[in-house]
Scaffold this active site. Sequence first.
Site, PDB file in Angstrom:
ATOM      1  N   GLU A 120       0.823  -1.194   0.000  1.00 57.67           N
ATOM      2  CA  GLU A 120       0.000   0.000   0.000  1.00 57.67           C
ATOM      3  C   GLU A 120       0.863   1.251   0.000  1.00 57.67           C
ATOM      4  O   GLU A 120       1.963   1.277   0.579  1.00 57.67           O
ATOM      5  CB  GLU A 120      -0.944   0.001   1.213  1.00 57.67           C
ATOM      6  CG  GLU A 120      -2.030  -1.051   1.086  1.00 57.67           C
ATOM      7  CD  GLU A 120      -2.960  -1.116   2.290  1.00 57.67           C
ATOM      8  OE1 GLU A 120      -4.104  -1.578   2.117  1.00 57.67           O
ATOM      9  OE2 GLU A 120      -2.555  -0.722   3.395  1.00 57.67           O
ATOM     10  N   CYS A 133       3.445   8.648   0.852  1.00 56.99           N
ATOM     11  CA  CYS A 133       4.025   7.684   1.785  1.00 56.99           C
ATOM     12  C   CYS A 133       4.146   6.346   1.065  1.00 56.99           C
ATOM     13  O   CYS A 133       3.137   5.797   0.608  1.00 56.99           O
ATOM     14  CB  CYS A 133       3.131   7.565   3.015  1.00 56.99           C
ATOM     15  SG  CYS A 133       3.678   6.321   4.215  1.00 56.99           S
ATOM     16  N   CYS A 140       6.084  -6.736   7.194  1.00 59.63           N
ATOM     17  CA  CYS A 140       7.060  -6.131   8.094  1.00 59.63           C
ATOM     18  C   CYS A 140       7.518  -7.173   9.094  1.00 59.63           C
ATOM     19  O   CYS A 140       6.746  -8.058   9.485  1.00 59.63           O
ATOM     20  CB  CYS A 140       6.444  -4.926   8.813  1.00 59.63           C
ATOM     21  SG  CYS A 140       7.624  -3.949   9.770  1.00 59.63           S
ATOM     22  N   CYS A 144       6.024  -4.039  15.801  1.00 56.82           N
ATOM     23  CA  CYS A 144       5.743  -2.978  16.767  1.00 56.82           C
ATOM     24  C   CYS A 144       4.298  -3.137  17.223  1.00 56.82           C
ATOM     25  O   CYS A 144       3.381  -3.229  16.398  1.00 56.82           O
ATOM     26  CB  CYS A 144       5.964  -1.608  16.135  1.00 56.82           C
ATOM     27  SG  CYS A 144       7.680  -1.332  15.630  1.00 56.82           S
ATOM     28  N   CYS A 147       1.320  -0.906  15.914  1.00 58.06           N
ATOM     29  CA  CYS A 147       1.247  -0.675  14.463  1.00 58.06           C
ATOM     30  C   CYS A 147       0.503  -1.818  13.778  1.00 58.06           C
ATOM     31  O   CYS A 147       0.879  -2.984  13.909  1.00 58.06           O
ATOM     32  CB  CYS A 147       2.658  -0.544  13.892  1.00 58.06           C
ATOM     33  SG  CYS A 147       2.710  -0.277  12.109  1.00 58.06           S
ATOM     34  N   GLU A 200      10.519  -1.909   6.991  1.00 60.12           N
ATOM     35  CA  GLU A 200      11.633  -1.156   7.555  1.00 60.12           C
ATOM     36  C   GLU A 200      12.622  -0.854   6.429  1.00 60.12           C
ATOM     37  O   GLU A 200      13.284  -1.758   5.913  1.00 60.12           O
ATOM     38  CB  GLU A 200      12.307  -1.970   8.668  1.00 60.12           C
ATOM     39  CG  GLU A 200      13.683  -1.492   9.100  1.00 60.12           C
ATOM     40  CD  GLU A 200      13.723  -0.033   9.550  1.00 60.12           C
ATOM     41  OE1 GLU A 200      14.443   0.755   8.900  1.00 60.12           O
ATOM     42  OE2 GLU A 200      13.039   0.304  10.537  1.00 60.12           O
ATOM     43  N   SER A 253      11.469   6.356  14.523  1.00 60.20           N
ATOM     44  CA  SER A 253      10.231   5.875  15.137  1.00 60.20           C
ATOM     45  C   SER A 253      10.553   5.545  16.596  1.00 60.20           C
ATOM     46  O   SER A 253      10.970   4.440  16.924  1.00 60.20           O
ATOM     47  CB  SER A 253       9.737   4.638  14.376  1.00 60.20           C
ATOM     48  OG  SER A 253       8.454   4.265  14.776  1.00 60.20           O
ATOM     49  N   HIS A 255       8.967   6.702  20.214  1.00 62.80           N
ATOM     50  CA  HIS A 255       7.766   6.236  20.908  1.00 62.80           C
ATOM     51  C   HIS A 255       7.894   5.887  22.390  1.00 62.80           C
ATOM     52  O   HIS A 255       6.886   5.546  23.012  1.00 62.80           O
ATOM     53  CB  HIS A 255       7.151   5.028  20.194  1.00 62.80           C
ATOM     54  CG  HIS A 255       6.969   5.227  18.729  1.00 62.80           C
ATOM     55  ND1 HIS A 255       6.288   6.305  18.201  1.00 62.80           N
ATOM     56  CD2 HIS A 255       7.410   4.498  17.660  1.00 62.80           C
ATOM     57  CE1 HIS A 255       6.306   6.225  16.882  1.00 62.80           C
ATOM     58  NE2 HIS A 255       6.973   5.151  16.521  1.00 62.80           N
ATOM     59  N   CYS A 373      -1.278   6.920   9.833  1.00 54.87           N
ATOM     60  CA  CYS A 373      -0.004   6.374  10.288  1.00 54.87           C
ATOM     61  C   CYS A 373      -0.233   5.154  11.175  1.00 54.87           C
ATOM     62  O   CYS A 373      -1.019   5.186  12.120  1.00 54.87           O
ATOM     63  CB  CYS A 373       0.751   7.451  11.066  1.00 54.87           C
ATOM     64  SG  CYS A 373       2.358   6.915  11.674  1.00 54.87           S
TER      65      CYS A 373
END
Length: 395
Positions: A120, A133, A140, A144, A147, A200, A253, A255, A373
């Site tokens: 996407e 984006c 992935c 995380c 996410c 990533e 990233s 957090h 996001c």
Amino acid sequence: MDTAPKVQEALAPEARVLPRLVAKEAKPNLVGMSREAMRAALIGAGADPKQANMRVRQLWSWLYQKGVSDPEAMTDLAKPFRAFLAEHFRIARPEIVERQVSNDGTRKYLLRIDGGHEVEAVYIPEEDRGTLCISSQVGCTLTCSFCHTGTQTLVRNLTAAEIVGQILVARDDLGEWASAGKPLGEKRLVSNLVLMGMGEPLYNFDQVRDAMKIAMDHEGLSLSRRRITLSTSGVVPEIVRAGEEIGCMLAISFHATTDEVRDRLVPINRKWNIKSLLDACRAWPRLSNAERITFEYVMLKGVNDSDADAKRLVKLIAGIPAKINLIPFNPWPGAPYERSDWARIEAFAEIVNRAGYASPVRTPRGEDIMAACGQLKSATERVRKARVKAEAGGA
């Protein structure tokens, strides 16, 4: 001897990347080739070596400035050479499987690539810019916990052609090409690029680097390096290398402000902790007030949003020219977290601001189409899981 694959395996031993499946009869794709690779490919297929450099310049103009994908439309090339291109090469983009447009104008593209895999990309229009984006992997490996994209398994890395192809598809859809009778406007629709989609980027370093070189090339897609941002969750050994070999802007990233919390939110922290990550940030080439690092910080209610977290954050990044993007958590089905209250987000931002750091709160965009996001995840994957569950009797 090329040790890049071994280096990548050492960096991400948990990643079991499947090979890219391409039909045996598929011709080489001109999209995504460096100038040197394109020149070698043309000569290898039988083109005149004396004309190869000129042909590469012509092709780059047609591919990346005019957006043409049919050799027959390349009118300044001789007909025999157009036929030669059609015989030996393809000019392939990802296929749009689904295009969704949010109430706020955000566009999300579900794109099919070689092997039938899907990724996407999201286009976010704003008054002063248009940000695309893009993804760097199918799925992935980082897992995380906040996410949605991270709940997918990693299938494979994208090629440079597939990364560049996402930009081409967006420009196709927006009608943004300098073609005969339709010059490219002064205000570009795709003016900014962020590697913040699926995957990533630093686990797919070489292909991302090669794609970004095409994006930044003044005879290619001609995007300023300062309008391209690479976001990493903290692949520490590749961060400085990215600054040297790609030279775009960097986003982390982040957090969390303690290793205990970050281990849970961003599991890569167990391999490279906060100290090692920030040491790499301090070594980032060109680091200055003009080229600040962006620290992305998703606001999770009761997890990382206290005044103490805000104070620890500014202490941790002391001495690093930076800004902090505060990101209200974007919910997704089954998410284990809640978005911080707006009053809490504002209080957090105020502490960061008083310490001298810009801390804009990112306005959620495209939530109604799951394009915000942390929400990117193939629609077909969701449908497949729902079908499997239904077939199992809803268990």
